[in-house]
Design a protein around this motif. Structure first.
Motif, PDB file in Angstrom:
ATOM      1  N   LEU A 149      35.963  48.337  43.253  1.00  0.00           N
ATOM      2  CA  LEU A 149      35.508  46.983  42.950  1.00  0.00           C
ATOM      3  C   LEU A 149      34.628  46.975  41.702  1.00  0.00           C
ATOM      4  O   LEU A 149      34.757  46.119  40.825  1.00  0.00           O
ATOM      5  N   THR A 150      33.725  47.950  41.610  1.00  0.00           N
ATOM      6  CA  THR A 150      32.878  48.069  40.422  1.00  0.00           C
ATOM      7  C   THR A 150      33.722  48.341  39.192  1.00  0.00           C
ATOM      8  O   THR A 150      33.543  47.715  38.135  1.00  0.00           O
ATOM      9  N   CYS A 151      34.646  49.295  39.317  1.00  0.00           N
ATOM     10  CA  CYS A 151      35.487  49.635  38.167  1.00  0.00           C
ATOM     11  C   CYS A 151      36.272  48.419  37.684  1.00  0.00           C
ATOM     12  O   CYS A 151      36.439  48.208  36.480  1.00  0.00           O
ATOM     13  N   ARG A 152      36.746  47.602  38.606  1.00  0.00           N
ATOM     14  CA  ARG A 152      37.575  46.457  38.237  1.00  0.00           C
ATOM     15  C   ARG A 152      36.776  45.402  37.487  1.00  0.00           C
ATOM     16  O   ARG A 152      37.222  44.885  36.462  1.00  0.00           O
ATOM     17  N   TYR A 153      35.562  45.082  37.977  1.00  0.00           N
ATOM     18  CA  TYR A 153      34.839  43.951  37.409  1.00  0.00           C
ATOM     19  C   TYR A 153      33.883  44.328  36.281  1.00  0.00           C
ATOM     20  O   TYR A 153      33.603  43.502  35.418  1.00  0.00           O
ATOM     21  N   ARG A 154      33.374  45.542  36.271  1.00  0.00           N
ATOM     22  CA  ARG A 154      32.437  45.903  35.207  1.00  0.00           C
ATOM     23  C   ARG A 154      33.148  46.316  33.928  1.00  0.00           C
ATOM     24  O   ARG A 154      32.749  45.943  32.837  1.00  0.00           O
ATOM     25  N   CYS A 155      34.201  47.132  34.052  1.00  0.00           N
ATOM     26  CA  CYS A 155      34.807  47.695  32.838  1.00  0.00           C
ATOM     27  C   CYS A 155      36.314  47.553  32.802  1.00  0.00           C
ATOM     28  O   CYS A 155      36.972  48.162  31.955  1.00  0.00           O
ATOM     29  N   GLY A 156      36.895  46.759  33.714  1.00  0.00           N
ATOM     30  CA  GLY A 156      38.331  46.562  33.686  1.00  0.00           C
ATOM     31  C   GLY A 156      39.110  47.827  34.010  1.00  0.00           C
ATOM     32  O   GLY A 156      40.152  48.094  33.405  1.00  0.00           O
ATOM     33  N   ASN A 209      30.921  39.555  39.532  1.00  0.00           N
ATOM     34  CA  ASN A 209      31.896  40.052  40.504  1.00  0.00           C
ATOM     35  C   ASN A 209      32.240  38.895  41.433  1.00  0.00           C
ATOM     36  O   ASN A 209      31.556  38.633  42.425  1.00  0.00           O
ATOM     37  N   GLU A 210      33.304  38.202  41.063  1.00  0.00           N
ATOM     38  CA  GLU A 210      33.647  36.961  41.747  1.00  0.00           C
ATOM     39  C   GLU A 210      33.982  37.155  43.217  1.00  0.00           C
ATOM     40  O   GLU A 210      33.751  36.257  44.041  1.00  0.00           O
ATOM     41  N   GLU A 211      34.506  38.300  43.584  1.00  0.00           N
ATOM     42  CA  GLU A 211      34.906  38.513  44.987  1.00  0.00           C
ATOM     43  C   GLU A 211      33.721  38.494  45.931  1.00  0.00           C
ATOM     44  O   GLU A 211      33.863  38.109  47.103  1.00  0.00           O
ATOM     45  N   TYR A 215      37.249  33.221  47.501  1.00  0.00           N
ATOM     46  CA  TYR A 215      37.768  33.545  46.166  1.00  0.00           C
ATOM     47  C   TYR A 215      39.124  34.235  46.260  1.00  0.00           C
ATOM     48  O   TYR A 215      39.297  35.181  47.031  1.00  0.00           O
ATOM     49  N   ASP A 216      40.076  33.769  45.467  1.00  0.00           N
ATOM     50  CA  ASP A 216      41.405  34.369  45.392  1.00  0.00           C
ATOM     51  C   ASP A 216      41.557  34.965  43.997  1.00  0.00           C
ATOM     52  O   ASP A 216      41.693  34.217  43.021  1.00  0.00           O
ATOM     53  N   PRO A 217      41.544  36.298  43.850  1.00  0.00           N
ATOM     54  CA  PRO A 217      41.635  36.910  42.511  1.00  0.00           C
ATOM     55  C   PRO A 217      42.890  36.501  41.751  1.00  0.00           C
ATOM     56  O   PRO A 217      42.884  36.500  40.512  1.00  0.00           O
ATOM     57  N   ALA A 218      43.952  36.158  42.456  1.00  0.00           N
ATOM     58  CA  ALA A 218      45.191  35.761  41.784  1.00  0.00           C
ATOM     59  C   ALA A 218      45.177  34.306  41.337  1.00  0.00           C
ATOM     60  O   ALA A 218      45.985  33.910  40.499  1.00  0.00           O
ATOM     61  N   ALA A 219      44.260  33.503  41.907  1.00  0.00           N
ATOM     62  CA  ALA A 219      44.253  32.074  41.582  1.00  0.00           C
ATOM     63  C   ALA A 219      42.833  31.514  41.600  1.00  0.00           C
ATOM     64  O   ALA A 219      42.489  30.668  42.434  1.00  0.00           O
ATOM     65  N   PRO A 220      41.967  31.969  40.678  1.00  0.00           N
ATOM     66  CA  PRO A 220      40.613  31.416  40.637  1.00  0.00           C
ATOM     67  C   PRO A 220      40.649  29.940  40.242  1.00  0.00           C
ATOM     68  O   PRO A 220      41.560  29.488  39.535  1.00  0.00           O
ATOM     69  N   ASP A 274      34.028  49.020  48.235  1.00  0.00           N
ATOM     70  CA  ASP A 274      35.433  48.674  48.410  1.00  0.00           C
ATOM     71  C   ASP A 274      35.649  47.867  49.687  1.00  0.00           C
ATOM     72  O   ASP A 274      35.137  48.195  50.754  1.00  0.00           O
ATOM     73  N   GLY A 275      36.410  46.788  49.546  1.00  0.00           N
ATOM     74  CA  GLY A 275      36.688  45.902  50.667  1.00  0.00           C
ATOM     75  C   GLY A 275      35.677  44.798  50.843  1.00  0.00           C
ATOM     76  O   GLY A 275      35.861  43.908  51.684  1.00  0.00           O
ATOM     77  N   SER A 276      34.603  44.805  50.036  1.00  0.00           N
ATOM     78  CA  SER A 276      33.568  43.786  50.197  1.00  0.00           C
ATOM     79  C   SER A 276      34.012  42.445  49.625  1.00  0.00           C
ATOM     80  O   SER A 276      34.687  42.379  48.601  1.00  0.00           O
ATOM     81  N   THR A 277      33.617  41.397  50.304  1.00  0.00           N
ATOM     82  CA  THR A 277      33.814  40.022  49.844  1.00  0.00           C
ATOM     83  C   THR A 277      32.578  39.226  50.240  1.00  0.00           C
ATOM     84  O   THR A 277      31.690  39.747  50.941  1.00  0.00           O
ATOM     85  N   ALA A 278      32.520  37.986  49.834  1.00  0.00           N
ATOM     86  CA  ALA A 278      31.406  37.146  50.278  1.00  0.00           C
ATOM     87  C   ALA A 278      31.408  37.000  51.796  1.00  0.00           C
ATOM     88  O   ALA A 278      30.347  36.943  52.428  1.00  0.00           O
ATOM     89  N   GLU A 279      32.614  36.952  52.375  1.00  0.00           N
ATOM     90  CA  GLU A 279      32.723  36.831  53.837  1.00  0.00           C
ATOM     91  C   GLU A 279      32.405  38.138  54.552  1.00  0.00           C
ATOM     92  O   GLU A 279      32.002  38.128  55.724  1.00  0.00           O
TER      93      GLU A 279
END
Length: 687
Positions: free
Chosen positions: A28-35, A182-184, A190-195, A655-660
């Motif tokens: 999750l960090t890798c995805r949102y901080r540095c792509g 980190n929108e998730e 939040y839907d990463p495919a359709a914000p 990994d696996g974390s969301t607002a929910e």
């Protein structure tokens, strides 16, 4: 430590090992901080020699805090904690701690809290979403909006500066940048495919910087935000910035929205920074590449190679911002990425001033922008490019800094970062290449050390790189440094000159690819293959003059588990030091001790803040001062006479974390989502 299932022992939160990332950080960090930068080949595929190939003759080698208070992103009462000293970390008989470091080290842990030494207090100064400007609403995680966020404290603080406010005895100015969102874990549903547009525009508003007046409590280290003060300001991803310096107006910076190439909307992914002698704040745009999309649409081979060297995505971006603004779509605006990756300068004392992007300082993934004056009063600025196998840079202004507060002096100083010489570093070891075998074993002369040179890339409108114009050097600085034969480093992050000696300290965070097939092998400045723990380099310029073009260097720390034979702590007894991994941000206290914040500690424990003397009999004696919550990185820090400030960034980014399903409950406790914050830590007064 990590057990075989991938759990952090005792944490209660699953942190799976992901081979595709090969890093201690979550996917999750890798995805949102540095792509997901670490999941791809490093962009530097140049064939310039690395420093293990060249051995020069050996050089002779010779070698602001009271009570250790810290300003940090801290937890509230529910997340606060005090820990005992680590086993085996007690004070040896007959030793006295260096001034400013009289605390019992915190033991490594996985607590979902900010853990500080016994006898210290802590307080959350401000959280993501707390009001900054007048009429800002109270934070409501389920009712976020771009309008509200633009008046509230931004997300994921990284660099912080604390400045005096003239004629206000009990107030100071806290300047904080906001690296990424980190929108998730920010947004419910939040839907990463359709914000949604509202989510995207809220994220734009959560980037940038915050300028905030804080009030001091004279009886403790507490700080209180002064909401709505006339100096308070939010700068976001849509704030206008002026491009200045030799590349401003270049055709390579022009877009449909800005045919002049001189005005940019917003600043993205701000990381390390610095404070200028004239009182402005510098902030470096780092992983800007991940916000853009569709580089594959570019077919010109020269333009394509330039985009690839900066790691621009060939397809859709992770956040899908290109759906809502054409400037993030390279197919429509091929020059927009060139308008990011700069050092930005803001005047925190003028909330109506236009921030600037300084093209004379080069364009890359900026970490740090720490100044030091040369002997003749010019400004030297040190900068790292935070990417595997990228480089260390320096800028020296043409003109000298003018003291004083007159309008003429200020206008003069505000031009110092627009005209000068940009350099890149080349390191040479003084040991036989056979002794640098990738194991981290100390060479026969007793140190990893050697000499180096600053290679000029451009001066004003004059290029020193054959085949490149000056504006190309500034806009595509990585390619210029490749041609110049700079030394490929292990992710140079923060770079900080010592306030008294002038020695420069460079953190090299890690590099999993060092020595991998087809990649640069170990050299004396980067001596370990698969370097997952990083190291700290100490550099001294000739005659201690920041204008010098040559220097000597040595590795002060080779980080990791002290029981690992590949680690080195400046020759200090390793049985007495705290384990440290992945050094990132650094700062000095008033006694000249070095404080190191970590990012991605690969030893199975939470990140934290460490202190180490750089001189005397305890040089290399690393002590852990605090740890940050689950999934968080330790950012900041600021070390003052009365307190220490840190910014625990991205708590709960597991990994696996969301607002929910949050991976952390810090700082607000059960029923909340994690909120990046700023924390202050102070030493309690004895009764």
């Amino acid at each position: 430590m990590l057990d075989q299932s991938g759990d952090r022992t005792g944490s209660g939160i699953e942190l799976p090992v992901l081979p595709s990332h090969n890093t201690a950080r979550s996917a999750l960090t890798c995805r949102y901080r540095c792509g997901d930068a670490c999941a791809h080949d490093a962009p530097n595929r140049s064939l310039n020699p690395y420093f293990g190939d060249v051995v020069k003759r050996a050089l002779s080698r010779r070698g602001v805090l009271k009570g250790a208070a810290v300003i940090a992103l801290a937890s509230g009462a529910a997340g606060a904690a005090t820990a005992p000293a680590a086993a085996g970390q007690g004070r040896p008989s007959g030793w006295r701690s260096p001034r400013g470091l009289d605390f019992a080290p915190v033991a490594p842990n996985t607590a979902d809290a900010v853990v500080v030494p016994e006898g210290y207090g802590q307080q959350v100064v401000i959280r993501w979403g707390d009001p900054v400007l007048t009429a800002a609403p109270r934070f409501d995680a389920r009712k976020q909006s771009a309008r509200a966020q633009a008046r509230q404290f931004g997300y994921n603080a990284d660099y912080m500066a604390l400045l005096d406010v003239p004629h206000r005895r009990d107030q100071q100015l806290l300047v904080v940048n906001h690296e990424y969102t980190n929108e998730e874990i920010m947004f419910y549903g939040y839907d990463p495919a359709a914000p949604t547009r509202e989510q995207v525009e809220t994220a734009w508003a959560a980037h940038g910087l915050t300028v905030l007046v804080v009030r001091e409590d004279g009886r403790s280290g507490r700080l209180w935000p002064v909401v709505g003060d006339v100096l308070n300001r939010r700068i976001t991803a849509t704030t206008p910035f002026a491009l200045t310096g030799p590349a401003a107006g270049s055709a390579l910076l022009q877009t449909n929205a800005d045919p002049t190439g001189r005005m940019v909307l917003g600043t993205l992914n701000n990381c390390g920074g610095g404070i200028t002698p004239w009182g402005t704040v510098l902030s470096g745009e780092e992983n800007f590449n991940q916000y853009f999309a569709n580089a594959a649409a570019v077919t010109d081979p020269v333009a394509k190679a330039r985009l690839a060297r900066y790691g621009l995505p060939t397809g859709a971006s992770g956040r899908k911002w290109e759906r809502f603004d054409d400037r993030f779509d390279i197919a429509k605006e091929p020059n927009e990425p060139n308008r990011h990756g700069w050092i930005v300068e803001i005047d925190p004392y003028d909330p109506h001033s236009t921030p600037r992007k300084r093209t004379a300082l080069g364009r890359f993934k900026h970490e740090a922008a720490e100044p030091r004056l040369t002997r003749d009063g010019r400004v030297a600025l040190y900068m790292g490019d935070d990417e595997r196998f990228d480089y260390l840079y320096k800028y020296v202004s043409k003109h000298a800094y003018k003291k004083g507060h007159s309008r003429a002096a200020r206008e003069h100083n505000l031009r110092l970062l627009d005209e000068g010489t940009l350099y890149v570093a080349k390191f040479t070891g003084d040991s036989p290449s056979t002794e640098i075998d990738g194991t981290g074993n100390i060479p026969s002369d007793g140190e990893f050390d050697g000499s180096g040179e600053w290679i000029p890339l451009a001066t004003g409108n004059v290029s020193h790189v054959p085949g490149m114009s000056a504006e190309e050097v500034y806009i595509f600085t990585r390619l210029a440094a490749d041609k110049a034969g700079a030394t490929k480093m292990d992710r140079p992050e923060d770079v900080e000159p010592h306030p008294y000696t002038g020695r420069v300290y460079v953190t090299l965070t890690n590099n999993k690819d060092r020595g991998a097939t087809g990649k640069a092998g170990p050299d004396e400045a980067n001596p370990r293959t698969g370097n997952k723990h990083g190291h700290v380099l100490e550099l001294e310029e000739r005659h201690r003059n920041a204008a010098a073009e040559s220097f000597r260097w040595r590795l002060m720390l080779v980080c990791g588990d002290p029981e690992d034979p590949s680690t080195y702590f400046a020759g200090f007894d390793k049985s007495q030091v705290s384990p440290i991994s992945c050094p990132d941000n650094v700062a000095f206290d008033e006694y000249g001790n070095l404080w190191i914040a970590t990012d991605g500690a690969a030893l199975g424990f939470n990140d934290g803040l460490f202190a180490v003397p750089v001189k005397g009999s305890q040089r290399g004696h690393v002590k852990q001062f605090l740890t940050v919550p689950t999934g968080a990185e330790c950012c900041g820090p600021i070390i003052t006479r009365d307190r220490v400030l840190v910014a625990p960034q991205h708590p709960g980014e597991t990994d696996g974390s969301t607002a929910e399903n949050p991976g952390s409950l810090w700082p607000d406790g059960p029923g909340s989502i994690p909120r990046p914050s700023v924390v202050t830590v102070w030493k309690e007064k004895r009764r």
